[in-house]
Design a protein around this motif. Structure first.
Motif, PDB file in Angstrom:
ATOM      1  N   UNK A 117       0.692  -1.213  -0.044  1.00 11.74           N
ATOM      2  CA  UNK A 117       0.078   0.025  -0.038  1.00 11.74           C
ATOM      3  C   UNK A 117       1.062   1.219   0.201  1.00 11.74           C
ATOM      4  N   UNK A 118       0.723   1.923  -1.016  1.00  5.68           N
ATOM      5  CA  UNK A 118       1.788   2.888  -1.234  1.00  5.68           C
ATOM      6  C   UNK A 118       1.314   4.403  -0.632  1.00  5.68           C
ATOM      7  N   UNK A 119       2.113   5.101   0.025  1.00  6.96           N
ATOM      8  CA  UNK A 119       1.714   6.290   0.797  1.00  6.96           C
ATOM      9  C   UNK A 119       2.058   7.640   0.281  1.00  6.96           C
ATOM     10  N   UNK A 120       2.775   7.375  -0.835  1.00  6.29           N
ATOM     11  CA  UNK A 120       3.464   8.728  -1.746  1.00  6.29           C
ATOM     12  C   UNK A 120       4.268   8.414  -2.675  1.00  6.29           C
ATOM     13  N   UNK A 121       4.498   9.357  -3.470  1.00  4.59           N
ATOM     14  CA  UNK A 121       5.600   9.303  -4.460  1.00  4.59           C
ATOM     15  C   UNK A 121       6.597  10.630  -4.256  1.00  4.59           C
ATOM     16  N   UNK A 122       7.979  10.302  -4.237  1.00  2.00           N
ATOM     17  CA  UNK A 122       8.825  11.484  -4.015  1.00  2.00           C
ATOM     18  C   UNK A 122       9.911  11.382  -4.907  1.00  2.00           C
ATOM     19  N   UNK A 123      10.160  12.568  -5.390  1.00  2.00           N
ATOM     20  CA  UNK A 123      11.032  12.567  -6.663  1.00  2.00           C
ATOM     21  C   UNK A 123      12.271  13.435  -5.845  1.00  2.00           C
ATOM     22  N   UNK A 124      13.415  12.813  -6.407  1.00  3.94           N
ATOM     23  CA  UNK A 124      14.779  13.452  -6.069  1.00  3.94           C
ATOM     24  C   UNK A 124      14.789  14.735  -6.957  1.00  3.94           C
ATOM     25  N   UNK A 125      14.388  14.736  -8.164  1.00  6.36           N
ATOM     26  CA  UNK A 125      14.325  16.135  -9.037  1.00  6.36           C
ATOM     27  C   UNK A 125      13.517  15.188 -10.157  1.00  6.36           C
ATOM     28  N   UNK A 126      13.400  16.378 -11.261  1.00 10.28           N
ATOM     29  CA  UNK A 126      12.270  16.324 -12.148  1.00 10.28           C
ATOM     30  C   UNK A 126      13.013  16.053 -13.640  1.00 10.28           C
ATOM     31  N   UNK A 127      14.059  15.750 -13.747  1.00  4.23           N
ATOM     32  CA  UNK A 127      14.562  15.463 -15.211  1.00  4.23           C
ATOM     33  C   UNK A 127      13.725  14.223 -15.596  1.00  4.23           C
ATOM     34  N   UNK A 128      13.449  14.182 -17.076  1.00  3.72           N
ATOM     35  CA  UNK A 128      12.668  13.491 -17.679  1.00  3.72           C
ATOM     36  C   UNK A 128      12.746  11.970 -17.369  1.00  3.72           C
ATOM     37  N   UNK A 177      20.235   6.581   2.301  1.00  8.25           N
ATOM     38  CA  UNK A 177      20.043   7.980   1.858  1.00  8.25           C
ATOM     39  C   UNK A 177      19.821   7.611   0.299  1.00  8.25           C
ATOM     40  N   UNK A 178      18.732   8.076  -0.200  1.00 16.57           N
ATOM     41  CA  UNK A 178      18.377   8.163  -1.744  1.00 16.57           C
ATOM     42  C   UNK A 178      18.811   9.549  -2.147  1.00 16.57           C
ATOM     43  N   UNK A 179      20.032   9.461  -3.090  1.00 14.78           N
ATOM     44  CA  UNK A 179      20.600  10.720  -3.419  1.00 14.78           C
ATOM     45  C   UNK A 179      20.357  11.248  -4.841  1.00 14.78           C
ATOM     46  N   UNK A 180      19.602  10.231  -5.490  1.00 15.22           N
ATOM     47  CA  UNK A 180      19.183  11.064  -6.940  1.00 15.22           C
ATOM     48  C   UNK A 180      20.434  11.138  -7.747  1.00 15.22           C
ATOM     49  N   UNK A 181      20.402  12.328  -8.510  1.00 15.92           N
ATOM     50  CA  UNK A 181      21.827  12.260  -9.488  1.00 15.92           C
ATOM     51  C   UNK A 181      22.606  13.330  -8.751  1.00 15.92           C
ATOM     52  N   UNK A 182      22.653  13.374  -7.623  1.00 13.37           N
ATOM     53  CA  UNK A 182      23.646  14.031  -6.923  1.00 13.37           C
ATOM     54  C   UNK A 182      25.026  13.229  -6.567  1.00 13.37           C
ATOM     55  N   UNK A 183      24.957  12.132  -5.854  1.00 12.65           N
ATOM     56  CA  UNK A 183      26.225  11.457  -5.740  1.00 12.65           C
ATOM     57  C   UNK A 183      25.929   9.938  -6.258  1.00 12.65           C
ATOM     58  N   UNK A 184      27.057   9.541  -6.936  1.00 15.04           N
ATOM     59  CA  UNK A 184      26.813   8.368  -7.300  1.00 15.04           C
ATOM     60  C   UNK A 184      28.097   7.215  -6.841  1.00 15.04           C
TER      61      UNK A 184
END
Length: 204
Positions: free
Chosen positions: A47-58, A142-149
């Motif tokens: 049961x999903x409680x929300x969607x979270x974006x690290x950023x909005x690139x396509x 931590x979910x870092x998106x496209x900041x740190x790989x």
């Protein structure tokens, strides 16, 4: 707490699903292949409680329309990029001959503590790759998106990218976290804070 990693689309952009023992879940960056994301969620009875974006690139929002509307949940994103999900020129899709547009229920998320009914985590403002980039900090990851790989950092040559801001976000935000914390990036394999502190060749 468990994490599912789904590398999707031509850029193998990581969509993450975090869930607990009560089958409550949150989704990060529904990148591509909404059917696969929804199948994973439904096959596990989550049961999903929300969607979270690290950023909005396509490449991080390609399946947002399908997933958000099917699950009927709110999408949370940085206010600096609040309109990007509806604008191909801003989210970068037009640069590659695509037109990614997401029209979903959304709310701005800011730096600080955030709670859903079943999860509590910290939101860090980590701009540089994009102005509204956010990283999401849980007890041990931590979910870092496209900041740190893993042995890399986010590119800064896209619209409103800023190398100085990116390095500040990494050094003054992410590198202030527990050194043993796992890092789940927007692309590629997980790593740890301490590994990137000492072995990442792109940190200036």
């Amino acid at each position: 707490m468990e994490i599912i990693t789904l590398p999707l689309g031509p850029l193998e952009t990581n969509c993450y699903i975090i869930y607990n023992e009560d089958k409550k879940a949150i989704v990060f960056d529904p990148s591509y292949d909404g059917k696969k994301i929804l199948s994973e969620i439904k096959s596990r009875g989550l049961e999903v409680e929300g969607i979270f974006l690290t950023h909005t690139h396509f490449d991080h929002i390609g399946a947002l329309n399908m997933v958000a509307k099917d699950l009927d949940v709110m999408t949370y994103l940085g206010g600096e990029e609040y309109e990007w999900i509806e604008n191909p020129a801003l989210n970068g899709s037009s640069r590659y001959g695509e037109s990614v547009i997401a029209k979903v229920k959304r709310e701005e998320i800011k730096e600080g503590s955030f709670e859903t009914p079943s999860f509590k985590f910290e939101v860090l403002a980590t701009p540089g790759h994009s102005p509204g980039s956010k990283s999401y900090v849980f007890d041990n990851l931590v979910i870092s998106g496209d900041v740190l790989f893993n042995k890399g950092v986010g590119r800064t040559d896209l619209y409103m990218g800023n190398e100085k801001e990116l390095m500040h976000s990494i050094k003054e935000k992410l590198f202030k976290l527990d050194e043993d914390m796992d890092v789940y990036p927007g692309h590629g394999m997980p790593t740890t804070i301490i590994e990137e502190m000492y072995e990442n060749p792109y940190i200036k």
